[in-house]
Design an enzyme around this catalytic site. Structure first.
Site, PDB file in Angstrom:
ATOM      1  N   HIS A  62       2.012   3.154  -7.364  1.00 50.05           N
ATOM      2  CA  HIS A  62       0.812   3.770  -7.947  1.00 50.05           C
ATOM      3  C   HIS A  62       0.146   4.663  -6.917  1.00 50.05           C
ATOM      4  O   HIS A  62       0.103   4.319  -5.740  1.00 50.05           O
ATOM      5  CB  HIS A  62      -0.186   2.686  -8.409  1.00 50.05           C
ATOM      6  CG  HIS A  62      -1.192   3.204  -9.376  1.00 50.05           C
ATOM      7  ND1 HIS A  62      -2.325   3.856  -8.963  1.00 50.05           N
ATOM      8  CD2 HIS A  62      -1.217   3.196 -10.732  1.00 50.05           C
ATOM      9  CE1 HIS A  62      -3.018   4.215 -10.040  1.00 50.05           C
ATOM     10  NE2 HIS A  62      -2.368   3.835 -11.120  1.00 50.05           N
ATOM     11  N   ASP A 113       1.887   0.167 -16.466  1.00 45.31           N
ATOM     12  CA  ASP A 113       2.746   0.816 -17.457  1.00 45.31           C
ATOM     13  C   ASP A 113       4.080   0.117 -17.629  1.00 45.31           C
ATOM     14  O   ASP A 113       4.692   0.186 -18.688  1.00 45.31           O
ATOM     15  CB  ASP A 113       2.986   2.281 -17.064  1.00 45.31           C
ATOM     16  CG  ASP A 113       1.718   3.079 -17.223  1.00 45.31           C
ATOM     17  OD1 ASP A 113       1.140   3.020 -18.314  1.00 45.31           O
ATOM     18  OD2 ASP A 113       1.290   3.732 -16.261  1.00 45.31           O
TER      19      ASP A 113
HETATM   20  N1  CMC Z   1      10.915   4.031  -6.960  1.00 45.21           N
HETATM   21  C1  CMC Z   1      11.481   4.180  -5.748  1.00 45.21           C
HETATM   22  N2  CMC Z   1      10.834   4.588  -4.644  1.00 45.21           N
HETATM   23  C2  CMC Z   1       9.544   4.873  -4.767  1.00 45.21           C
HETATM   24  C3  CMC Z   1       8.873   4.751  -6.003  1.00 45.21           C
HETATM   25  C4  CMC Z   1       9.596   4.301  -7.125  1.00 45.21           C
HETATM   26  N3  CMC Z   1       8.998   4.163  -8.315  1.00 45.21           N
HETATM   27  N4  CMC Z   1       7.587   5.102  -5.850  1.00 45.21           N
HETATM   28  C5  CMC Z   1       7.429   5.424  -4.577  1.00 45.21           C
HETATM   29  N5  CMC Z   1       8.619   5.305  -3.894  1.00 45.21           N
HETATM   30  C6  CMC Z   1       8.831   5.485  -2.459  1.00 45.21           C
HETATM   31  C7  CMC Z   1       8.841   6.952  -2.067  1.00 45.21           C
HETATM   32  O1  CMC Z   1      10.140   7.477  -2.106  1.00 45.21           O
HETATM   33  C8  CMC Z   1       8.265   6.876  -0.683  1.00 45.21           C
HETATM   34  O2  CMC Z   1       9.277   6.414   0.189  1.00 45.21           O
HETATM   35  P1  CMC Z   1       9.298   6.900   1.736  1.00 45.21           P
HETATM   36  O3  CMC Z   1       8.004   6.447   2.333  1.00 45.21           O
HETATM   37  O4  CMC Z   1      10.503   6.247   2.329  1.00 45.21           O
HETATM   38  O5  CMC Z   1       9.406   8.399   1.681  1.00 45.21           O
HETATM   39  C9  CMC Z   1       7.214   5.774  -0.770  1.00 45.21           C
HETATM   40  O6  CMC Z   1       7.694   4.911  -1.804  1.00 45.21           O
HETATM   41  C10 CMC Z   1       5.823   6.261  -1.092  1.00 45.21           C
HETATM   42  O7  CMC Z   1       5.896   7.019  -2.285  1.00 45.21           O
HETATM   43  P2  CMC Z   1       4.983   8.264  -2.639  1.00 45.21           P
HETATM   44  O8  CMC Z   1       5.718   9.139  -3.592  1.00 45.21           O
HETATM   45  O9  CMC Z   1       4.445   8.876  -1.395  1.00 45.21           O
HETATM   46  O10 CMC Z   1       3.794   7.560  -3.392  1.00 45.21           O
HETATM   47  P3  CMC Z   1       2.783   8.304  -4.296  1.00 45.21           P
HETATM   48  O11 CMC Z   1       1.501   7.616  -4.165  1.00 45.21           O
HETATM   49  O12 CMC Z   1       2.791   9.760  -4.054  1.00 45.21           O
HETATM   50  O13 CMC Z   1       3.388   8.100  -5.761  1.00 45.21           O
HETATM   51  C11 CMC Z   1       3.755   7.312  -7.931  1.00 45.21           C
HETATM   52  C12 CMC Z   1       2.898   7.186  -6.672  1.00 45.21           C
HETATM   53  C13 CMC Z   1       3.130   6.458  -9.036  1.00 45.21           C
HETATM   54  C14 CMC Z   1       3.771   8.786  -8.414  1.00 45.21           C
HETATM   55  C15 CMC Z   1       5.177   6.838  -7.602  1.00 45.21           C
HETATM   56  O14 CMC Z   1       5.146   5.521  -7.117  1.00 45.21           O
HETATM   57  C16 CMC Z   1       6.127   6.956  -8.780  1.00 45.21           C
HETATM   58  O15 CMC Z   1       6.721   8.028  -9.000  1.00 45.21           O
HETATM   59  N6  CMC Z   1       6.279   5.847  -9.586  1.00 45.21           N
HETATM   60  C17 CMC Z   1       7.085   5.867 -10.787  1.00 45.21           C
HETATM   61  C18 CMC Z   1       6.349   6.526 -11.943  1.00 45.21           C
HETATM   62  C19 CMC Z   1       5.244   5.650 -12.521  1.00 45.21           C
HETATM   63  O16 CMC Z   1       5.435   4.452 -12.770  1.00 45.21           O
HETATM   64  N7  CMC Z   1       4.084   6.255 -12.765  1.00 45.21           N
HETATM   65  C20 CMC Z   1       2.944   5.562 -13.393  1.00 45.21           C
HETATM   66  C21 CMC Z   1       1.873   5.280 -12.422  1.00 45.21           C
HETATM   67  S1  CMC Z   1       0.530   4.397 -13.181  1.00 45.21           S
HETATM   68  C22 CMC Z   1      -0.294   5.566 -14.114  1.00 45.21           C
HETATM   69  C23 CMC Z   1      -1.721   5.217 -14.437  1.00 45.21           C
HETATM   70  O17 CMC Z   1      -2.389   4.449 -13.741  1.00 45.21           O
HETATM   71  O18 CMC Z   1      -2.230   5.756 -15.410  1.00 45.21           O
END
Ligand code: CMC
Length: 432
Positions: free
Chosen positions: A308, A366
């Site tokens: 998240h 979700d």
């Molecule tokens: N699967 C695999 N690896 C992941 C995932 C995942 N779902 N999410 C994050 N990572 C890894 C990412 O590759 C990174 O690794 P490293 O540090 O080695 O480079 C690390 O974890 C940090 O990730 P980030 O992309 O910097 O984190 P973020 O805060 O930018 O992204 C997110 C948050 C929700 C966009 C992401 O976790 C994601 O794409 N999740 C899957 C989609 C999802 O479930 N979205 C719904 C969120 S809840 C919506 C709401 O509240 O309304």
């Protein structure tokens, strides 16, 4: 208002300017930069407004590091476990929990506003049979203003509250009309004897041919999911409602624009993405391969429903809904459903895997909401509609707060223009 100030220095000219700091009850303080352009000639650059507080709000507060979400000060876990969606709606609208008689009057009002004008039903006949339900919801919610134009004086607090009751009451009816249209089944009218979610389930699943039994576990799970989605600070759809509303447009048009913003996959579409991912993984035997793909930096695949942007330790909504999800699967005897079994296996492996544990990638709300909706027999393209339904009291409470905020102005962000400099029009015959 705090006494603190922040002084900014223009390194090119040495000129300084002082700005007040605003502090809320919780959260980071903000520099009040409203006088920045006249004093310094500068604007700020903040795509996505990630560093900008667009308003002051009393409604919700998120602490991503601690994993807390408060509605009007009350922790989401307490509300999800002890309250009801309508009580939470009252809380969001009025700022305080209702007394018994206030809650009864509110429930009564919502129950008595669930019907929609018969001619509104006709709109659905104009939609293609496979129209996306969010397309129908967005259009039909906006059209409500055509039915209530005599009571949408946004400067009248009674009119505002009446619109709030109407929209909260009619969302399930409109959602169910969209659902039945897709299914090609006859519309089912709302029933005043049923609870908010019992009525929704009945309007979705009842058929003229047989008695429909509302499962209390499903009814409670749905109610809990709506509570969990009821507000989330200034997210994209809420900001859209406020921005549209800041022009003085009517509340139905503003909520319709919120629906449009929510529709996008980066916002309300994540639980649908979870189901699409489960479909792609296909079988429990493929789970280890997909876990490896999710960990592979050269592979764009991510585990949908994990991680998240704001909640970096855990998503407090997921903690509540995880238990409900398992209860629903047990109650409905769905443990053997291959896709749900697959989801549970993914959860189990990811929660134990170092990659996910170290990065604090827990299943988010979700992940579980998608699984519950699927177990209830709701098609994935309908998930965002239920999200919209849950978010409606939050949207309307935020809209009402904005209208009565004396500091609020029409939303009008600035830009850094990077296009061509001024040039003269070239007639077509001289353009070579
Ligand atoms: N699967 C695999 N690896 C992941 C995932 C995942 N779902 N999410 C994050 N990572 C890894 C990412 O590759 C990174 O690794 P490293 O540090 O080695 O480079 C690390 O974890 C940090 O990730 P980030 O992309 O910097 O984190 P973020 O805060 O930018 O992204 C997110 C948050 C929700 C966009 C992401 O976790 C994601 O794409 N999740 C899957 C989609 C999802 O479930 N979205 C719904 C969120 S809840 C919506 C709401 O509240 O309304």
């Amino acid at each position: 208002m705090s006494n603190k100030t922040v002084t900014l220095t223009d390194n090119a000219t040495g000129k300084t300017a002082e700005f007040p700091v605003r502090e809320g009850t919780h959260g980071s303080p903000a520099i009040d930069i409203r006088s920045l352009p006249p004093e310094t000639g500068y604007f700020t650059y903040d795509p996505g407004f990630a560093s900008t507080a667009s308003c002051s709000s009393d409604i919700a507060f998120i602490n991503g590091d601690e994993g807390t979400l408060l509605y009007r000060g009350y922790p989401i876990e307490q509300l999800a476990e002890q309250s009801s969606f309508l009580e939470v709606s009252y809380l969001l609208l009025h700022g305080e929990l209702p007394r018994k008689n206030e809650l009864e009057a509110f429930e009564d009002s919502i129950t008595n506003h669930t019907m929609v004008n018969e001619s509104l039903k006709n709109f659905f006949h104009g939609f293609h049979y496979d129209a996306h339900p969010m397309a129908m919801l967005t259009g039909v919610v906006g059209s409500l203003s055509a039915f209530y134009h005599d009571t949408i004086d946004i400067h009248d607090p009674d009119n505002r509250m009446l619109s709030a009751h109407r929209i909260i009451a009619k969302m399930p009816t409109i959602a169910a009309l969209a659902f039945k249209h897709i299914m090609g089944e006859p519309f089912v009218y709302p029933q005043n004897r049923l609870s908010y979610c019992g009525n929704l389930l009945n309007m979705l699943f009842a058929r003229p041919t047989e008695e429909f039994q509302i499962n209390p576990v499903a009814e409670r799970a749905l109610d809990q999911l709506l509570i969990l989605h009821a507000d989330h600070e200034q997210n994209a759809s809420t900001s859209t409602v406020r921005l549209a509303g800041s022009t003085g447009t009517n509340p139905f048009a503003a909520i319709s624009s919120g629906c449009a913003a929510l529709w996008g996959p980066a916002h309300g579409g994540a639980n649908e993405a979870v189901l699409n991912m489960l479909h792609e993984v296909g079988d429990v035997k493929n789970v280890p391969r997909y876990i490896e793909k999710a960990k592979d930096k050269n592979d764009p695949f991510r585990l949908m429903g994990f991680g998240h942007r704001v909640y970096k330790n855990y998503d407090p909504r997921a903690t509540v809904i995880r238990k409900t999800c398992h209860d629903v699967l047990d109650e409905l005897g769905m443990g053997d459903d291959p896709q749900l079994e697959l989801a549970m296996r993914l959860e189990e492996i990811a929660l134990a895997d170092d990659y996910f544990v170290e990065r604090k990638l827990y299943p988010n709300v979700d992940f579980y909401s998608g699984i519950i909706y699927r177990a209830l027999g709701i098609p994935s393209e309908f998930f965002t509609v239920l999200f919209a339904l849950g978010r409606t009291p939050g949207w309307i409470a935020q809209w009402m707060e904005m209208i009565s905020d004396s500091e609020q102005r029409i939303g009008r962000p600035r830009q850094i223009y990077t296009g061509a400099s001024k040039r003269n029009y070239m007639p077509l015959h001289r353009r070579g």
